[in-house]
Design a protein around this motif. Sequence first.
Motif, PDB file in Angstrom:
ATOM      1  N   LYS A   1       9.602  18.440  -0.375  1.00 39.60           N
ATOM      2  CA  LYS A   1       8.256  18.335   0.189  1.00 39.60           C
ATOM      3  C   LYS A   1       7.582  17.051  -0.307  1.00 39.60           C
ATOM      4  N   PHE A   2       7.734  16.783  -1.610  1.00 39.65           N
ATOM      5  CA  PHE A   2       7.151  15.565  -2.175  1.00 39.65           C
ATOM      6  C   PHE A   2       7.739  14.316  -1.529  1.00 39.65           C
ATOM      7  N   LYS A   3       9.061  14.254  -1.426  1.00 37.11           N
ATOM      8  CA  LYS A   3       9.715  13.075  -0.850  1.00 37.11           C
ATOM      9  C   LYS A   3       9.274  12.856   0.591  1.00 37.11           C
ATOM     10  N   LYS A   4       9.150  13.951   1.341  1.00 36.00           N
ATOM     11  CA  LYS A   4       8.720  13.840   2.740  1.00 36.00           C
ATOM     12  C   LYS A   4       7.288  13.336   2.825  1.00 36.00           C
ATOM     13  N   ASP A   5       6.404  13.910   1.992  1.00 40.42           N
ATOM     14  CA  ASP A   5       4.998  13.486   2.001  1.00 40.42           C
ATOM     15  C   ASP A   5       4.863  12.031   1.567  1.00 40.42           C
ATOM     16  N   TYR A   6       5.652  11.634   0.575  1.00 45.16           N
ATOM     17  CA  TYR A   6       5.598  10.264   0.059  1.00 45.16           C
ATOM     18  C   TYR A   6       6.035   9.270   1.132  1.00 45.16           C
ATOM     19  N   GLN A   7       7.084   9.633   1.859  1.00 37.98           N
ATOM     20  CA  GLN A   7       7.614   8.746   2.899  1.00 37.98           C
ATOM     21  C   GLN A   7       6.707   8.687   4.123  1.00 37.98           C
ATOM     22  N   ASN A   8       5.919   9.754   4.336  1.00 43.24           N
ATOM     23  CA  ASN A   8       5.114   9.849   5.555  1.00 43.24           C
ATOM     24  C   ASN A   8       3.624   9.611   5.318  1.00 43.24           C
ATOM     25  N   LEU A   9       3.285   8.919   4.233  1.00 41.77           N
ATOM     26  CA  LEU A   9       1.886   8.593   4.000  1.00 41.77           C
ATOM     27  C   LEU A   9       1.335   7.765   5.157  1.00 41.77           C
ATOM     28  N   SER A  10       0.139   8.109   5.603  1.00 37.64           N
ATOM     29  CA  SER A  10      -0.482   7.356   6.696  1.00 37.64           C
ATOM     30  C   SER A  10      -0.755   5.919   6.268  1.00 37.64           C
ATOM     31  N   LYS A  11      -0.652   5.013   7.205  1.00 41.35           N
ATOM     32  CA  LYS A  11      -0.872   3.597   6.912  1.00 41.35           C
ATOM     33  C   LYS A  11      -2.365   3.265   6.881  1.00 41.35           C
ATOM     34  N   ILE A  12      -2.712   2.369   5.991  1.00 40.67           N
ATOM     35  CA  ILE A  12      -4.081   1.857   5.880  1.00 40.67           C
ATOM     36  C   ILE A  12      -4.029   0.361   6.130  1.00 40.67           C
ATOM     37  N   ASN A  13      -4.862  -0.113   7.030  1.00 45.25           N
ATOM     38  CA  ASN A  13      -4.835  -1.520   7.428  1.00 45.25           C
ATOM     39  C   ASN A  13      -6.101  -2.229   6.956  1.00 45.25           C
ATOM     40  N   ILE A  14      -5.908  -3.237   6.130  1.00 44.83           N
ATOM     41  CA  ILE A  14      -7.029  -3.996   5.577  1.00 44.83           C
ATOM     42  C   ILE A  14      -6.897  -5.465   5.976  1.00 44.83           C
ATOM     43  N   VAL A  15      -7.958  -6.011   6.532  1.00 49.84           N
ATOM     44  CA  VAL A  15      -8.019  -7.448   6.822  1.00 49.84           C
ATOM     45  C   VAL A  15      -8.655  -8.134   5.614  1.00 49.84           C
ATOM     46  N   ILE A  16      -8.001  -9.183   5.119  1.00 44.03           N
ATOM     47  CA  ILE A  16      -8.563  -9.981   4.033  1.00 44.03           C
ATOM     48  C   ILE A  16      -8.826 -11.383   4.567  1.00 44.03           C
ATOM     49  N   ALA A  17     -10.101 -11.724   4.655  1.00 41.14           N
ATOM     50  CA  ALA A  17     -10.507 -13.006   5.219  1.00 41.14           C
ATOM     51  C   ALA A  17     -11.138 -13.876   4.143  1.00 41.14           C
ATOM     52  N   GLY A  18     -11.077 -15.168   4.366  1.00 41.57           N
ATOM     53  CA  GLY A  18     -11.670 -16.106   3.414  1.00 41.57           C
ATOM     54  C   GLY A  18     -10.873 -17.388   3.360  1.00 41.57           C
ATOM     55  N   LYS A  19     -11.456 -18.369   2.739  1.00 43.25           N
ATOM     56  CA  LYS A  19     -10.834 -19.683   2.672  1.00 43.25           C
ATOM     57  C   LYS A  19      -9.605 -19.686   1.768  1.00 43.25           C
ATOM     58  N   THR A  20      -8.759 -20.669   1.932  1.00 41.45           N
ATOM     59  CA  THR A  20      -7.579 -20.834   1.085  1.00 41.45           C
ATOM     60  C   THR A  20      -8.015 -21.168  -0.346  1.00 41.45           C
ATOM     61  N   GLY A  21      -7.276 -20.599  -1.318  1.00 45.50           N
ATOM     62  CA  GLY A  21      -7.543 -20.931  -2.710  1.00 45.50           C
ATOM     63  C   GLY A  21      -8.618 -20.101  -3.380  1.00 45.50           C
ATOM     64  N   ILE A  22      -9.074 -19.024  -2.722  1.00 42.74           N
ATOM     65  CA  ILE A  22     -10.131 -18.217  -3.332  1.00 42.74           C
ATOM     66  C   ILE A  22      -9.568 -17.035  -4.113  1.00 42.74           C
ATOM     67  N   GLY A  23      -8.227 -16.929  -4.180  1.00 40.06           N
ATOM     68  CA  GLY A  23      -7.631 -15.890  -5.010  1.00 40.06           C
ATOM     69  C   GLY A  23      -7.294 -14.608  -4.283  1.00 40.06           C
ATOM     70  N   LYS A  24      -6.978 -14.696  -2.995  1.00 41.65           N
ATOM     71  CA  LYS A  24      -6.677 -13.482  -2.232  1.00 41.65           C
ATOM     72  C   LYS A  24      -5.409 -12.792  -2.740  1.00 41.65           C
ATOM     73  N   SER A  25      -4.379 -13.562  -3.033  1.00 42.77           N
ATOM     74  CA  SER A  25      -3.121 -12.966  -3.514  1.00 42.77           C
ATOM     75  C   SER A  25      -3.323 -12.259  -4.842  1.00 42.77           C
ATOM     76  N   THR A  26      -4.055 -12.892  -5.756  1.00 44.97           N
ATOM     77  CA  THR A  26      -4.339 -12.283  -7.056  1.00 44.97           C
ATOM     78  C   THR A  26      -5.133 -10.995  -6.884  1.00 44.97           C
ATOM     79  N   LEU A  27      -6.061 -11.013  -5.956  1.00 47.34           N
ATOM     80  CA  LEU A  27      -6.886  -9.837  -5.654  1.00 47.34           C
ATOM     81  C   LEU A  27      -6.025  -8.683  -5.150  1.00 47.34           C
ATOM     82  N   ILE A  28      -5.140  -8.972  -4.208  1.00 51.69           N
ATOM     83  CA  ILE A  28      -4.258  -7.943  -3.634  1.00 51.69           C
ATOM     84  C   ILE A  28      -3.386  -7.325  -4.712  1.00 51.69           C
TER      85      ILE A  28
END
Length: 371
Positions: free
Chosen positions: A17-44
Amino acid sequence: MSDAKEYQQVVTDTLNKFKKDYQNLSKINIVIAGKTGIGKSTLINAAFGQELAETGIGSPITDKINFIQAEGFPVQIYDTVGLEMSAVSQWKSLHAIKELIRSKRKTETEADDIHCVWYCVNASGSRIESQELKYIQQFQKLRIPVILVLTKSFSRVEADKLGAEAQRQLPSLEFVSVLAKATDSQGAFGIQELVELTANKLPEALQTSFSSAQKASLLLKRKQGVKVINSSIAATFTTGFVPIPVADAPLMMATQSTMLAKLTVNYGIDPKTNQIETAIAGALGIFAALSAGKTTVSAALKSLPGVGTVAGGLISGSVGGAMTGALGYAYMNLMEQVALGKVDLSAMSSTQLTELLTESINQLTNQFLNK
């Protein structure tokens, strides 16, 4: 079926049951906007506890949006580029994001939508450009939750001033000042607040997925875990309106089974790198042993109303609820220790885990009795 085989079947069913629930977690979609070099990768990476920005599979959606995902991970990132370039390039970036949001809404599945926008601005600057506030306003008009993330907040006081000024112009806008990576003179801050604020913006159906994915806030995981435990206690109590003979205790274990699976998923415990079966076996073993009157749990647990009289009798709703709650909170504490790297499940036997859970139950029970 013998008691041993029946118990092992419950353990196996819980693991599946755990393995099935873990594999079937609903997807969450986040848009990250902003200029280059503001630290988006570090934030993620700070928010989700792994090098997602580096190890995730990046694929261009358009020349203005890059899609980042990792196998088996429920959060999907849409990273934008081009906001620091010419006015035409900026317009194209904004248009690409708005088209992405609209296209995602065309499906009937909630998990396909864009659920939140993190609009990132470098807090070390002296001001937020009016054009960026206009971009944020465009997203708000599309009824998408937007959080202004003030990255590189080396001075929290100054960053908060920038956020307050943005709020003055856009009163409904919420902001978080963040230093995603510690410096020699200052510790990281703001990631937990950002994660918790984001969770509040998400639909209820996606709360489990986000709680599982994020690694910045144990408080968020605990809140979600408490919901799971309280729901299980209520289910056990309802079942107990018709008292269950101790000999049929495995019937009630179905509720505990579901609870343990959900708690394990909530803490984002990867089944590929953790020996989950031993933890589940240890937890269910406590319930089975207590029901049979063979438990080594101290008198403290038996002091809970009705629990001391279980052996040879009936499991009522109140007794089953007390047992389920004690087990749930002890198991949640264990999952927290695993998530923090303080307990290595692969290095422990089922017996050792049972002893660890028993000790936790006793501590929790003593706290309850001493209130």
